[in-house]
Write an enzyme that holds these catalytic residues in place. Sequence first.
Site, PDB file in Angstrom:
ATOM      1  N   PRO A  12       4.670  -1.072   9.270  1.00 56.35           N
ATOM      2  CA  PRO A  12       3.833  -0.992   8.063  1.00 56.35           C
ATOM      3  C   PRO A  12       4.651  -1.193   6.789  1.00 56.35           C
ATOM      4  O   PRO A  12       5.778  -0.712   6.661  1.00 56.35           O
ATOM      5  CB  PRO A  12       3.270   0.426   8.118  1.00 56.35           C
ATOM      6  CG  PRO A  12       3.293   0.768   9.564  1.00 56.35           C
ATOM      7  CD  PRO A  12       4.512   0.093  10.128  1.00 56.35           C
ATOM      8  N   CYS A  13       4.056  -1.925   5.847  1.00 60.59           N
ATOM      9  CA  CYS A  13       4.780  -2.288   4.630  1.00 60.59           C
ATOM     10  C   CYS A  13       4.212  -1.625   3.374  1.00 60.59           C
ATOM     11  O   CYS A  13       4.742  -1.837   2.279  1.00 60.59           O
ATOM     12  CB  CYS A  13       4.760  -3.797   4.446  1.00 60.59           C
ATOM     13  SG  CYS A  13       3.103  -4.471   4.189  1.00 60.59           S
TER      14      CYS A  13
END
Length: 192
Positions: free
Chosen positions: A79-80
């Site tokens: 996840p960014c």
Amino acid sequence: MKILDLFSGCGGFSYGFQEAGFDIILGIDNVKIALDTFKYNHKNSEAFIKDLSSDKNIQEIVDFLNEKNGVDIIIAGPPCQGFSLTGSRDENDKRNELFYSVFKIAKLLKTKPKAIIIENVPGLATLYKGKAKIEIEKKFKENGYIHNSEILYAPDFGIPQIRKRLFFVGLLYFLDTPCKNKTHEKLRLQKM
């Protein structure tokens, strides 16, 4: 070569590998609708809904892969949101640490994967004094991987998106092959 796709979403990252002739053994994500699409695009692959922050889930993945004689490559797009220009940019977002699960799995497998490839937004390298990038590089080294990281621009490789992505490539042994061969650089308009 056999691949494990972590944080697979609908499988866009691994789809490219599949089209290049790789065998995608397993895709892992925690969103069912994304994994439904993954299964549609990866008909010969397994798909597990798992939270990769759980050591129990990590062990279940490792047990499954060990029964399949492991994997050659782990690819991951953690996840960014904590690092993205459009995300929350919250240093304390627990998802910022999910990259550790990549190395936990690699370490627990009976046979260590030959390569680990991690993809994320460029902000991962600089936000919060580069803490995540430093930790990822440290984990590559601790696990015996020669590694490199580089920001790549999608259109330079024929991808119809105007965006940059940070790639980490870790190998168990040195390959005297360039990591970056732009395939479409000359096709890009010079002025943007």
